[in-house]
Design an enzyme around this catalytic site. Sequence first.
Site, PDB file in Angstrom:
ATOM      1  N   GLU A 139       1.264  -6.591   2.013  1.00 58.35           N
ATOM      2  CA  GLU A 139       0.386  -6.235   0.902  1.00 58.35           C
ATOM      3  C   GLU A 139      -0.882  -7.083   0.935  1.00 58.35           C
ATOM      4  O   GLU A 139      -1.990  -6.574   0.754  1.00 58.35           O
ATOM      5  CB  GLU A 139       1.110  -6.420  -0.428  1.00 58.35           C
ATOM      6  CG  GLU A 139       2.176  -5.375  -0.704  1.00 58.35           C
ATOM      7  CD  GLU A 139       2.980  -5.680  -1.956  1.00 58.35           C
ATOM      8  OE1 GLU A 139       3.468  -4.727  -2.574  1.00 58.35           O
ATOM      9  OE2 GLU A 139       3.120  -6.865  -2.314  1.00 58.35           O
ATOM     10  N   GLY A 161       5.102  -9.403  -5.041  1.00 61.23           N
ATOM     11  CA  GLY A 161       6.208  -9.713  -4.146  1.00 61.23           C
ATOM     12  C   GLY A 161       7.572  -9.441  -4.713  1.00 61.23           C
ATOM     13  O   GLY A 161       8.580  -9.793  -4.099  1.00 61.23           O
ATOM     14  N   LYS A 176       2.886  -5.846 -17.643  1.00 65.53           N
ATOM     15  CA  LYS A 176       2.536  -6.751 -16.543  1.00 65.53           C
ATOM     16  C   LYS A 176       1.423  -7.721 -16.914  1.00 65.53           C
ATOM     17  O   LYS A 176       1.071  -8.606 -16.122  1.00 65.53           O
ATOM     18  CB  LYS A 176       2.125  -5.943 -15.302  1.00 65.53           C
ATOM     19  CG  LYS A 176       3.186  -4.964 -14.809  1.00 65.53           C
ATOM     20  CD  LYS A 176       4.472  -5.685 -14.421  1.00 65.53           C
ATOM     21  CE  LYS A 176       5.449  -4.781 -13.693  1.00 65.53           C
ATOM     22  NZ  LYS A 176       6.023  -3.723 -14.542  1.00 65.53           N
ATOM     23  N   ALA A 209       1.413  -4.780  -9.256  1.00 66.62           N
ATOM     24  CA  ALA A 209       1.535  -6.224  -9.465  1.00 66.62           C
ATOM     25  C   ALA A 209       2.727  -6.481 -10.367  1.00 66.62           C
ATOM     26  O   ALA A 209       3.097  -5.635 -11.187  1.00 66.62           O
ATOM     27  CB  ALA A 209       0.262  -6.800 -10.091  1.00 66.62           C
ATOM     28  N   GLY A 264       5.825  -0.195  -4.763  1.00 66.01           N
ATOM     29  CA  GLY A 264       6.314  -0.299  -6.126  1.00 66.01           C
ATOM     30  C   GLY A 264       6.197   1.012  -6.878  1.00 66.01           C
ATOM     31  O   GLY A 264       5.566   1.971  -6.421  1.00 66.01           O
TER      32      GLY A 264
END
Length: 235
Positions: free
Chosen positions: A115, A107, A133, A89, A33
């Site tokens: 992960e 995900g 987040k 996350a 990410g």
Amino acid sequence: MKTEGGSREAKRRAGERAAEEVDDGDVVGLGTGSTAAHAIRAIGRAVDDGLTVRGIPTSFQSRQLALEVGIPLSCLDAVDGIDIAIDGADQIADDPDASGFGALVKGGGGAQTREKLVDSAADRFVVVADPSKLSDTLEQSVPLEVLPDAHALVADEIRRIGGEPTLRDATHKDGPVVTDNGNLLLDCAFGEIDAPDELATRLSSVPGVVEHGLFVGMADAAYVGTDEGVEIREY
């Protein structure tokens, strides 16, 4: 699906601050990410300056970036353990009075299976994120990696337990997203998830589910980048 939000500067601060936790000789889990990418680049710069580490990537994406910045790579079955994993996350449960404090939804990039393998094997798992987040209660759709032949049966079971599954479609080709493991992804909406541990257990028991995106009781800390600095939450 991937979530957007948070400034690039906030993500950079979080990733670079977490990279400072890596010590010489460490085996490091390299997350997936945009925020984790800042940590990987920072570790790469430290390697250029003489830091000795071995990286365990969590996806094709993180592997390619690690190679690009010069981090020596290894694999799970070639190391005795992982000292620290740094990963992003999609959502973090941020209410300290809730039973699910520190639980994650991951995900969005479709890499939650590897992960979870890497992050669970680490002595310390540090989450890097920006404030967008954070949420008092997890409410984002939970990605499920499922065997291709089982996706319809899994979707039926998710509906039976109160979720709404959606097969994740690819954006630059016809058809669904295919994971690094050759499987499909169901994004499953459950509304507010008041008991993420119970839902995680239930999802794990569904035949055909390879792995789900609820990470409960795994994170040791979250490094949350802001426009002013980094806030650290210990779990």
